[in-house]
Design an enzyme around this catalytic site. Structure first.
Site, short mmCIF file in Angstrom:
data_model
loop_
_atom_site.label_atom_id
_atom_site.label_comp_id
_atom_site.label_asym_id
_atom_site.label_seq_id
_atom_site.Cartn_x
_atom_site.Cartn_y
_atom_site.Cartn_z
N THR A 77 0.82 -1.21 0.00
CA THR A 77 0.00 0.00 0.00
C THR A 77 0.86 1.26 0.00
OG1 THR A 77 -1.48 1.27 1.43
CG2 THR A 77 -0.09 -0.32 2.52
N ASP A 78 0.29 2.35 -0.51
CA ASP A 78 1.00 3.64 -0.46
C ASP A 78 1.11 4.17 0.97
OD1 ASP A 78 -1.68 4.35 -0.07
OD2 ASP A 78 -1.76 5.78 -1.74
N GLU A 79 0.33 3.58 1.90
CA GLU A 79 0.34 4.10 3.28
C GLU A 79 1.67 3.87 3.98
OE1 GLU A 79 -2.92 3.21 5.78
OE2 GLU A 79 -4.37 3.36 4.16
N TYR A 124 -1.94 -0.64 11.15
CA TYR A 124 -2.07 -1.32 9.85
C TYR A 124 -0.89 -0.99 8.94
CZ TYR A 124 -3.32 -1.68 4.92
OH TYR A 124 -3.27 -1.93 3.57
N LYS A 173 2.21 -3.33 7.30
CA LYS A 173 2.45 -3.48 5.84
C LYS A 173 3.89 -3.06 5.52
CE LYS A 173 0.02 -4.64 3.01
NZ LYS A 173 -0.35 -5.98 2.48
#
Ligand code: NAD
Ligand code: DAU
Length: 332
Positions: free
Chosen positions: A121-123, A148, A152
């Site tokens: 994810t870009d997060e 979260y 990741k």
């Protein structure tokens, strides 16, 4: 490649990927999915039995994973605990699945020398200021905010370490926010669509000014397939479709498309640590691998998604009440 193992293939993006692969390639698919609250066997309904096998199980189950790696040519790893709000409430399953589960898969990839693609994810890059013109690139430093996104980020670093230390044949992609059919009603867009369908006012966290960079799930799938076929081993590719919108604009579009007044929403308690803005520069994927998104028009993709939820109440209704009860208890 002829047989793919797709972890998390009964979830939102995994099931869209399975549908994409069966429609556009000759590959067969085995899905490994634990069927947590977020997994739904019905998301794979109607697909051909002779090309798709479903195995219910945990990616942390070493023996099960080992047996499945023996049967496939490549693994695409989608399985995860995926919702930020849940990770603020109970982080433990995020560590178990996103970190330890990924470790179990990497060890199997090492033993079997299996091509491995890790979905991320870009997060992992944290957030950007609202007025900052810059976007995330493959060289942006990791700076995750939530339980979260930090799990990741951890899983991405494990993949990189297994490539460098053990020479596994892996690639990584970090994608922006997906929308489309089969997304759980806990997530922003399906929550608001199904709220309107139920006569509940949409709920915007904080002031509604946070920005997300939207991409249709089918464009995510075509990008992953491109990386699987043409990506350089050890490389990371950012996936995005230039779809930046603030949450207020998205809610107003949903309300307008569904024939409601544009201001018929409520502002509710903000998410703790709420990332302000995500934005992806997907130049590497486009120039090196020639990928292009197909769903250029967000309004059109959103209208099709609204229609899908209108037509598929039997798919989402069983999760709706419990999801809203969870939010109501937090004032959201
Ligand atoms: P989702 O929550 O809809 O689906 C996750 C799936 O994984 C479910 O079917 C669940 O049953 C399964 N699963 C969970 N734990 C498991 C375990 N221990 N063993 C086997 N299966 C397990 O998630 P999603 O939104 O489809 O996201 C899929 C992947 O894409 C995740 O890795 C997520 O980080 C990543 N991603 C999501 C987005 C997004 O916008 N949703 C964007 C970029 C990346
Ligand atoms: O950027 C990729 C990420 O996108 C993925 O890694 C995650 O798995 C995926 O869940 C998504 O994370 P977000 O936290 O951005 O998505 P969510 O749908 O939860 O929220 C999108 C935005 O909408 C965010 O700014 C919070 C806000 N929001 C969310 C809900 C559920 C609201 O304003 N109201 C809501 O009711």
């Amino acid at each position: 490649m002829s047989r793919l193992l797709v972890t998390g293939g009964a979830g939102f993006i995994g099931s869209n990927f399975v549908r994409h692969v069966l429609a556009h390639t000759d590959h067969d698919v085995i899905v490994l999915d634990k069927l947590t609250y977020a997994g739904n066997r019905d998301s794979l309904a109607g697909l051909p039995d002779d090309r798709l096998r479903f195995v219910q199980g945990d990616i942390g189950d070493e023996a099960l994973v080992d047996g499945l790696f023996e049967q496939v040519d490549a693994v695409i790893h989608y399985a995860a605990e995926s919702h930020n709000d849940n990770s603020l409430h109970d982080p433990r399953p995020f560590l178990d699945t996103n970190i330890i589960g990924t470790y179990v898969l990497l060890e199997a990839a090492r033993r079997h020398e299996t091509r491995f693609h890790h979905i991320s994810t870009d997060e992992v890059y944290g957030d950007l200021e609202l007025e900052d013109p810059s976007r995330f690139t493959e060289s942006t430093p990791y700076n995750p905010s939530s339980p979260y996104s930090s799990t990741k980020a951890s899983s991405d670093l494990l993949v990189r370490a297994w490539v460098r230390s053990f020479g596994i044949q892996a690639t990584i992609s970090n994608c922006s926010n997906n929308y489309g059919p089969y997304q759980h009603v806990e997530k922003f867009i399906p929550r608001q669509i199904t709220n309107v369908l139920r006569g509940i006012r949409p709920k915007l966290y904080g002031s509604g000014e946070n920005v997300r960079d939207w991409i249709h799930a089918d464009d995510h799938s075509s990008a992953v397939l491109t990386i699987l076929e043409k990506g350089r081993i050890g490389e990371t590719y950012l996936i995005g479709a230039d779809g930046e919108k603030n949450n207020k604009d998205v809610v107003e579009m949903i309300l307008e498309t569904m024939g409601q007044p544009r201001d018929a929403y409520d502002l509710v308690t903000d998410r703790a640590g709420h990332d302000l803005r995500y934005a992806i520069d997907s130049q590497r994927l486009r120039s090196e691998l020639g990928w292009r998104p197909r769903f250029g028009d967000f309004a059109e993709g959103l209208a099709a998604t609204i229609d899908w939820y209108r037509m598929n109440e039997q798919w989402w209704a069983p999760s709706k009440d419990a999801t809203e009860a969870f939010y109501a208890a937090k004032g959201q």
